[in-house]
Motif scaffolding. Structure first.
Motif, PDB file in Angstrom:
ATOM      1  N   HIS A 193      -2.439  -4.264  19.039  1.00 55.41           N
ATOM      2  CA  HIS A 193      -3.395  -3.449  18.275  1.00 55.41           C
ATOM      3  C   HIS A 193      -4.114  -4.338  17.283  1.00 55.41           C
ATOM      4  N   LEU A 194      -5.035  -5.134  17.768  1.00 51.03           N
ATOM      5  CA  LEU A 194      -5.685  -6.121  16.913  1.00 51.03           C
ATOM      6  C   LEU A 194      -6.867  -5.484  16.187  1.00 51.03           C
ATOM      7  N   THR A 195      -6.592  -4.919  14.999  1.00 44.86           N
ATOM      8  CA  THR A 195      -7.655  -4.322  14.185  1.00 44.86           C
ATOM      9  C   THR A 195      -7.526  -4.863  12.772  1.00 44.86           C
ATOM     10  N   ARG A 196      -8.518  -4.554  11.940  1.00 46.60           N
ATOM     11  CA  ARG A 196      -8.469  -4.996  10.543  1.00 46.60           C
ATOM     12  C   ARG A 196      -7.270  -4.370   9.848  1.00 46.60           C
ATOM     13  N   ILE A 197      -6.700  -5.096   8.910  1.00 45.41           N
ATOM     14  CA  ILE A 197      -5.531  -4.568   8.205  1.00 45.41           C
ATOM     15  C   ILE A 197      -5.756  -4.560   6.693  1.00 45.41           C
ATOM     16  N   MET A 198      -6.462  -5.567   6.164  1.00 44.17           N
ATOM     17  CA  MET A 198      -6.695  -5.626   4.721  1.00 44.17           C
ATOM     18  C   MET A 198      -8.007  -4.948   4.336  1.00 44.17           C
ATOM     19  N   HIS A 213      -4.922  -2.308  -1.615  1.00 43.26           N
ATOM     20  CA  HIS A 213      -4.681  -3.056  -2.835  1.00 43.26           C
ATOM     21  C   HIS A 213      -4.920  -4.542  -2.614  1.00 43.26           C
ATOM     22  N   HIS A 214      -5.933  -4.889  -1.806  1.00 44.52           N
ATOM     23  CA  HIS A 214      -6.184  -6.288  -1.496  1.00 44.52           C
ATOM     24  C   HIS A 214      -7.102  -6.893  -2.552  1.00 44.52           C
ATOM     25  N   ARG A 215      -6.509  -7.710  -3.473  1.00 43.84           N
ATOM     26  CA  ARG A 215      -7.299  -8.279  -4.561  1.00 43.84           C
ATOM     27  C   ARG A 215      -7.784  -9.677  -4.256  1.00 43.84           C
ATOM     28  N   GLY A 216      -7.651 -10.119  -3.016  1.00 40.67           N
ATOM     29  CA  GLY A 216      -8.184 -11.411  -2.621  1.00 40.67           C
ATOM     30  C   GLY A 216      -7.627 -12.578  -3.410  1.00 40.67           C
ATOM     31  N   ALA A 217      -6.324 -12.532  -3.727  1.00 37.87           N
ATOM     32  CA  ALA A 217      -5.743 -13.587  -4.568  1.00 37.87           C
ATOM     33  C   ALA A 217      -5.825 -14.954  -3.896  1.00 37.87           C
ATOM     34  N   GLU A 218      -5.714 -14.975  -2.564  1.00 36.27           N
ATOM     35  CA  GLU A 218      -5.743 -16.274  -1.879  1.00 36.27           C
ATOM     36  C   GLU A 218      -7.131 -16.889  -1.955  1.00 36.27           C
ATOM     37  N   ALA A 272      13.453   8.533   0.744  1.00 31.81           N
ATOM     38  CA  ALA A 272      14.570   7.744   0.213  1.00 31.81           C
ATOM     39  C   ALA A 272      14.393   6.279   0.596  1.00 31.81           C
ATOM     40  N   HIS A 273      13.955   6.036   1.821  1.00 30.95           N
ATOM     41  CA  HIS A 273      13.782   4.656   2.274  1.00 30.95           C
ATOM     42  C   HIS A 273      12.667   3.963   1.475  1.00 30.95           C
ATOM     43  N   LEU A 274      11.531   4.667   1.313  1.00 29.04           N
ATOM     44  CA  LEU A 274      10.421   4.071   0.541  1.00 29.04           C
ATOM     45  C   LEU A 274      10.894   3.705  -0.858  1.00 29.04           C
ATOM     46  N   GLY A 275      11.703   4.586  -1.452  1.00 24.03           N
ATOM     47  CA  GLY A 275      12.212   4.300  -2.788  1.00 24.03           C
ATOM     48  C   GLY A 275      13.141   3.105  -2.802  1.00 24.03           C
ATOM     49  N   SER A 276      13.902   2.926  -1.700  1.00 28.51           N
ATOM     50  CA  SER A 276      14.938   1.888  -1.699  1.00 28.51           C
ATOM     51  C   SER A 276      14.398   0.505  -1.336  1.00 28.51           C
ATOM     52  N   ILE A 277      13.185   0.435  -0.765  1.00 28.22           N
ATOM     53  CA  ILE A 277      12.653  -0.881  -0.361  1.00 28.22           C
ATOM     54  C   ILE A 277      12.336  -1.716  -1.587  1.00 28.22           C
ATOM     55  N   ASP A 278      11.841  -1.071  -2.629  1.00 24.11           N
ATOM     56  CA  ASP A 278      11.358  -1.768  -3.825  1.00 24.11           C
ATOM     57  C   ASP A 278      10.148  -2.621  -3.488  1.00 24.11           C
ATOM     58  N   PHE A 279       9.005  -1.992  -3.370  1.00 24.80           N
ATOM     59  CA  PHE A 279       7.778  -2.748  -3.124  1.00 24.80           C
ATOM     60  C   PHE A 279       6.735  -2.346  -4.148  1.00 24.80           C
ATOM     61  N   VAL A 280       5.824  -3.258  -4.428  1.00 26.27           N
ATOM     62  CA  VAL A 280       4.605  -2.880  -5.132  1.00 26.27           C
ATOM     63  C   VAL A 280       3.452  -3.339  -4.242  1.00 26.27           C
ATOM     64  N   MET A 281       2.378  -2.579  -4.255  1.00 22.85           N
ATOM     65  CA  MET A 281       1.332  -2.852  -3.268  1.00 22.85           C
ATOM     66  C   MET A 281       0.651  -4.190  -3.490  1.00 22.85           C
ATOM     67  N   ALA A 282       0.585  -4.671  -4.726  1.00 21.71           N
ATOM     68  CA  ALA A 282      -0.039  -5.973  -4.945  1.00 21.71           C
ATOM     69  C   ALA A 282       0.780  -7.069  -4.279  1.00 21.71           C
ATOM     70  N   ASP A 283       2.074  -6.824  -4.104  1.00 19.86           N
ATOM     71  CA  ASP A 283       2.944  -7.787  -3.447  1.00 19.86           C
ATOM     72  C   ASP A 283       2.778  -7.709  -1.921  1.00 19.86           C
ATOM     73  N   VAL A 284       2.177  -6.637  -1.448  1.00 21.34           N
ATOM     74  CA  VAL A 284       1.945  -6.486  -0.010  1.00 21.34           C
ATOM     75  C   VAL A 284       0.562  -7.038   0.350  1.00 21.34           C
ATOM     76  N   ASP A 285      -0.445  -6.543  -0.349  1.00 20.75           N
ATOM     77  CA  ASP A 285      -1.835  -6.870   0.030  1.00 20.75           C
ATOM     78  C   ASP A 285      -2.373  -8.098  -0.692  1.00 20.75           C
TER      79      ASP A 285
END
Lengths: 225, 599
Positions: B154-159, B252-257, B585-598
């Protein structure tokens, strides 16, 4: 005092840009009323003040957050800062039940249409606080994916500077919004009077505190706690 | 736990030094594929870097995955636009280079494979059937570089939004928003964008009808109270049961790279704070350490210990935020008030030392921004004395709570092998029983001098992930105590020409040092051309910065590998067959923030 009159326009066309409503600067609408009829003017003034007093002290925030600022906003909602002192602790998960939304974080081009949709779903009267540099102007993120300030499409009532602002700064922003709500002139009913929304032009905080701030010349060194 | 997992863990205990095994693997590859197929490159990344031809890539990856003591995790996959790079002597010609970083737990070593691509033929075979987690990474490369992966499901845009034009990480794409037309949102544009976000089950190979039922498609997000930010996940539901789900990121893609390619090495530090925005200076650490590798700076013991202390303060701070919100997602209202009270205590210490709360940007190339203030030890000691009884209370009042246990025990569980397949690291990996913690396995910044344990759990479920954080906070408190007791004396900054800004006393000595100071704060330091990489055990898992310097004041390419990205990619594999409350419950237990994803 100067006011900004906002009128919701009925018909919208596809090419119209957000924000959709018409704005113009006017004098205090109440002062004209007073000249026309002393009794009715006074009555309306009292009623308006009473309604505004109720509104400003029971602001229900929309549970909406984008990034870092939201953590500081949440901090303001918890025990050490206790937003309940200002009657704004009833967080609503649905925009339909909320009075104001805080754009807490960076507004992305991918997210902007979603934010607009959520804003549209809020019922009048509604207000928007822009929290943090990203929402105010794009801040340090002058980058392809970021909208350079959420006021490119949303009408903003209060801007809170900081990256992120401290919880206290958010609380001050909330109080400034309350002050501005107290001065607002909104129709008392959908059949009474002018249906425009008159927002008072509140004094700039930067100008108000400028003299005191530039008077500070001796800054504490970071060598001690 | 399966038998395979058992052997994995016992092997991991007997890990050897990275240097010894890295020589083996290059020799192994040369023996297997012939000398012509592997071209080694010398870098400062601390791992073998090998160029492989495009048509041998899949064979090499399969070999490394299945070799004895395998490289079982695809740790990172991204690309570099090499068209403007000047210092390329000895490297194969390439316009775009795609790189694959593999991690072996048994060897405790990594390997970086690079594939050269020509601009007129930007296509590669997809490896998402070899490593399942390549799926999102390849989509990201497709989105940001415009490189095609043949055979991708499924090669589509992601960010970027589906309506976007161009590929932002290419060198010919402008970085600044102010270089484009000002943003406007029209009524029509709003409709078009919202329509483009509409979920189409057929495009994802999903059925609308089951054998007996019609599935319901529930759109959760991009704004949802339990999604922890701008995250969207579309659920295919049969009643309460999650048949399948599709996470959608990029809000939440802030283009940090891209930002790193236009900020000086020094002025990029504040942007790192905002990657994992609950991690504060923890984010500075891998970045400044990677820069120091490039510059050849050896940091003083005092600076190292100060860095460890502040990083652990932020680990506690981040885990407290996790604990409050995790329990709130499970329906408990009070914990968030307790944990945020503790966070306020932590901020009092952090603020006194760094001068800021969330994003101090306090580490510097070669040290820290300033020395510890007078009286810091009393503050930290106060916090260290405060925390243990609170942690005991949390464990008793919250994790022993019958409702919390019922909601989380055996919910969203995965094994060590599954975790490695999906690139899961950090406490979520250790909750499955594997004690892979970089602070112990590959000590950096002086962690080898500290006495602490690596907590692990057994079941790898949502409950264990919660407990892991409480145990980790206990260990972090131990580390803080050791910092207070044994803080080394000395300078907080290295005496090196590339330390930025240079020590102030040096700057005042003569005109030469003043000029150096002026150039470093106006242009920024110039780092020698090379590549370096630093991984750290961040709050949420392994975070690393892979820097490519082209001998300039700015980075040529900064790749930021964050732990939350693979954690979110894993959600469908864990949630299929679960119920909607389990997903929360799973989403809560992963411990993610979106800036760390995107990013």
């Amino acid at each position: 005092m100067q006011y900004t009159l906002t009128r919701a326009e009925g018909g919208e066309s596809a090419a119209d840009r957000y924000p959709l409503d018409q704005r113009q600067r006017v004098d205090d609408p109440m002062s004209e009323q007073v000249h026309r009829n002393l009794f009715m003017g006074k009555l309306e003034d009292v009623l308006s003040s009473a309604v505004n007093w109720g509104r400003k002290n029971s602001l229900w925030p929309y549970n909406f957050g984008l990034s870092c600022c939201y953590v500081e906003m949440t901090t303001a909602f918890t025990a050490p800062h206790d937003v309940a002192r200002f009657g704004a602790e009833v967080i609503r998960a649905s925009p339909r039940q909320a009075d104001f939304m805080v754009i807490a974080g960076t507004c992305f081009i991918k997210m902007a249409p979603v934010i607009q949709q959520l804003y549209d779903q809020m019922l009048e009267p509604k207000w928007v606080i822009s929290m943090g540099s990203c929402a105010n102007s794009g801040g340090m993120y002058d980058i392809y994916s970021v909208v350079q300030g959420v006021d490119k499409f949303l009408p903003i009532d209060v801007y809170v500077p900081g990256c992120p602002p401290r919880p206290e700064a958010f609380l001050q922003g909330l109080q400034l919004l309350q002050d501005s709500i107290q001065e607002e002139r909104r129709p008392l009913s959908w059949v009474v009077g002018d249906q425009g929304v008159y927002r008072a032009e509140m004094p700039s905080q930067r100008e108000k505190h400028r003299d005191r701030r530039i008077a500070a010349t001796e800054l504490r060194t970071p060598d001690s706690i | 736990m399966t038998a395979a997992d058992e052997s994995l863990i016992s092997n991991a205990g007997a890990a050897e030094t990275p240097a010894a095994s890295s020589a083996d693997v290059v020799a192994e590859l040369a023996r297997q594929f012939g000398d012509g197929a592997v071209t080694p490159q010398t870098t400062l990344t601390g791992m073998p870097v090998i160029w492989v031809p495009r048509d041998r890539l899949r064979d090499v990856l399969v070999y490394l995955r299945d070799v004895s003591r395998p490289f079982s995790m695809l740790y990172d996959l991204s690309a570099v636009d090499e068209r403007l790079r000047t210092h390329r002597r000895g490297l194969p010609p390439s316009d775009f280079t795609v790189f694959y970083q593999l991690l072996s737990v048994e060897r405790n070593a990594d390997i970086l494979l690079k594939v050269a691509l020509a601009e007129r033929d930007l296509s590669l075979p997809s490896v998402s059937d070899i490593f399942v987690n390549a799926n999102w990474y390849e989509r990201e490369v497709f989105d940001l570089f415009g490189i095609d992966f043949a055979g991708h499901p499924h090669l589509t845009r992601i960010m970027m939004p589906p309506t976007w034009h161009g590929h932002p990480l290419r060198k010919d794409y402008s970085a600044r928003a102010t270089e484009f037309d000002p943003y406007t949102l029209t009524v029509k544009g709003q409709e078009v964008e919202q329509e483009a976000l509409r979920f189409d089950p057929e495009a994802w190979g999903m059925q609308r009808q089951g054998e007996e039922t019609e599935f319901m498609f529930l759109n959760l997000g991009p704004n949802h109270p339990s999604a922890h930010g701008a995250f969207r996940i579309v659920l295919q539901l049969d009643g309460e049961e999650v048949v399948d789900c599709v996470p959608d990121i990029g809000y939440h893609h802030r283009g940090a790279e891209k930002m790193a390619e236009r900020q000086s090495w020094h002025s990029f530090i504040p942007y790192t704070d905002r990657i994992d925005y609950t991690g504060g200076v923890m984010n500075n650490l891998p970045y400044v350490m990677a820069v120091e590798k490039l510059a050849g700076i050896t940091v003083t013991d005092r600076a190292k210990t100060i860095r460890v202390m502040m990083a652990e303060m932020f680990r506690i701070n981040s885990h407290l935020l996790f604990l409050g919100t995790y329990l709130q997602d499970l329906g408990a209202m009070t914990p968030v008030f307790f944990t945020f009270t503790d966070r306020q205590k932590a901020y009092e210490v952090i603020e006194a030392i760094t001068g800021f709360r969330m994003h101090p940007a306090w580490y510097r190339i070669g040290g820290t921004a300033h020395d510890l203030p007078k009286g810091w030890d009393k503050l930290v000691q106060g916090f260290v004395d405060w925390m243990p009884k609170r942690l005991a209370e949390y464990e008793k009042a919250m994790m022993d709570n019958a409702i919390v246990r019922d909601r989380t025990k055996h919910v969203a569980a995965f094994t060590t092998q599954e975790a490695l397949d999906w690139g899961v690291t950090g406490p979520n990996l250790r909750a499955t029983g594997l004690d892979f913690d970089l602070r112990k396995k590959r000590p950096y910044s002086g962690y080898e001098n500290f006495d602490f344990e690596v907590p692990t759990a057994v079941n790898g479920d949502a409950f264990d992930r919660g407990m892991m954080r409480i145990e980790e906070m206990r260990q972090s408190v131990r580390i803080l105590q050791q910092c207070v007791d044994h803080m080394p004396a000395g300078d907080y900054k290295a005496d090196h020409p590339l330390t930025t800004p240079p020590p102030r006393e040096k700057m005042l000595q003569h005109i030469e040092t003043l000029i150096t100071h002026f150039l470093q704060v106006s242009w920024g330091p110039v780092l020698p051309a090379n590549e370096s990489l630093q991984m750290v055990e961040a709050t949420k898992g392994i975070n690393s910065y892979y820097l490519t310097s082209d001998g300039s004041t700015m980075s040529y390419r900064t790749r930021i590998r964050t732990p939350s990205f693979p954690h979110l990619q894993q959600i469908p594999a864990v949630m299929r067959g679960g119920f909607v409350p389990d997903l929360i419950a799973h989403l809560g237990s992963i411990d993610f923030v979106m800036a760390d994803v995107d990013r």
